[in-house]
Design an enzyme around this catalytic site. Structure first.
Site, mmCIF file in Angstrom:
data_model
loop_
_atom_site.group_PDB
_atom_site.id
_atom_site.type_symbol
_atom_site.label_atom_id
_atom_site.label_comp_id
_atom_site.label_asym_id
_atom_site.label_seq_id
_atom_site.Cartn_x
_atom_site.Cartn_y
_atom_site.Cartn_z
ATOM 1 C CD GLU A 1 -4.854 1.532 -2.826
ATOM 2 O OE1 GLU A 1 -6.045 1.426 -2.528
ATOM 3 O OE2 GLU A 1 -4.019 2.156 -2.141
ATOM 4 C CG ASP B 1 -0.959 3.186 6.154
ATOM 5 O OD1 ASP B 1 -1.406 3.629 5.082
ATOM 6 O OD2 ASP B 1 -0.879 3.869 7.195
ATOM 7 C CG ASP C 1 -1.815 1.200 1.294
ATOM 8 O OD1 ASP C 1 -2.239 1.676 0.223
ATOM 9 O OD2 ASP C 1 -2.100 1.675 2.404
#
Length: 174
Positions: A67, A139, A8
């Site tokens: 992502e 996160d 991420d």
């Protein structure tokens, strides 16, 4: 059996999550955050690259999932996010890992069942799916969710093999 490293990306905090996927089962291997100091962006990008490279050496993943950048209201933030993401991708590509990308909506759908899920819902489902004793930091949970999404997409592709050809997410091979 496959070890998947999920990332991420962020220009201040980059989450990571590592899972092992066997058949239909997920096994938690590790997660956390690469914390970036107050420094110029190029220095932070190097720290992300070095951090992801170290994670690859430590966990020896076969797959890398990240992502996909989404465009928010602040173009400068989106550009920095894209650069952080790029640093992580280059580290994975230099290690010879195939890279897959997933949108925030795909990740939320795969983990929670709805593309409009909130961060707390993602954290809860990651804890549940991986049978963790505590809720992971946001996160790190997002990175684990990315790895879970990749495993689910791969399982779906295997199930479809021979029936039809499908391209899920953006996938690049070194």
């Amino acid at each position: 059996m496959s070890i998947i490293l999920g990332i991420d990306p962020g220009s201040r905090l980059t989450g990571y999550g590592v899972i092992q996927f066997t058949g239909r089962h997920f096994h938690y291997l590790g997660s956390g955050c690469i914390r970036l100091p107050e420094a110029d962006l190029p220095e932070r990008l190097k720290i992300i690259y070095d951090g992801v490279s170290e994670l690859v050496r430590q966990f020896q993943p076969e797959e890398f999932a990240v992502e996909r950048v989404f465009m928010g209201r602040n173009a400068d933030s989106a550009l920095k996010l894209g650069q952080a993401r790029g640093s992580a991708i280059v580290a994975a590509m230099n290690a010879g890992l195939p890279v897959s990308e997933y949108s925030p909506t795909q990740i939320k759908n795969a983990v929670v069942g709805t593309g409009g899920a909130k961060k707390e819902q993602v954290q809860h489902m990651v804890k549940h799916l991986l049978k963790l004793p505590a809720t992971p930091q946001a996160d790190a949970a997002d990175a684990l969710a990315i790895a879970i999404t990749h495993a689910n997409m791969q399982r779906g592709l295997v199930a479809m093999a021979g029936k039809a050809t499908s391209r899920v997410g953006g996938r690049y091979r070194p």
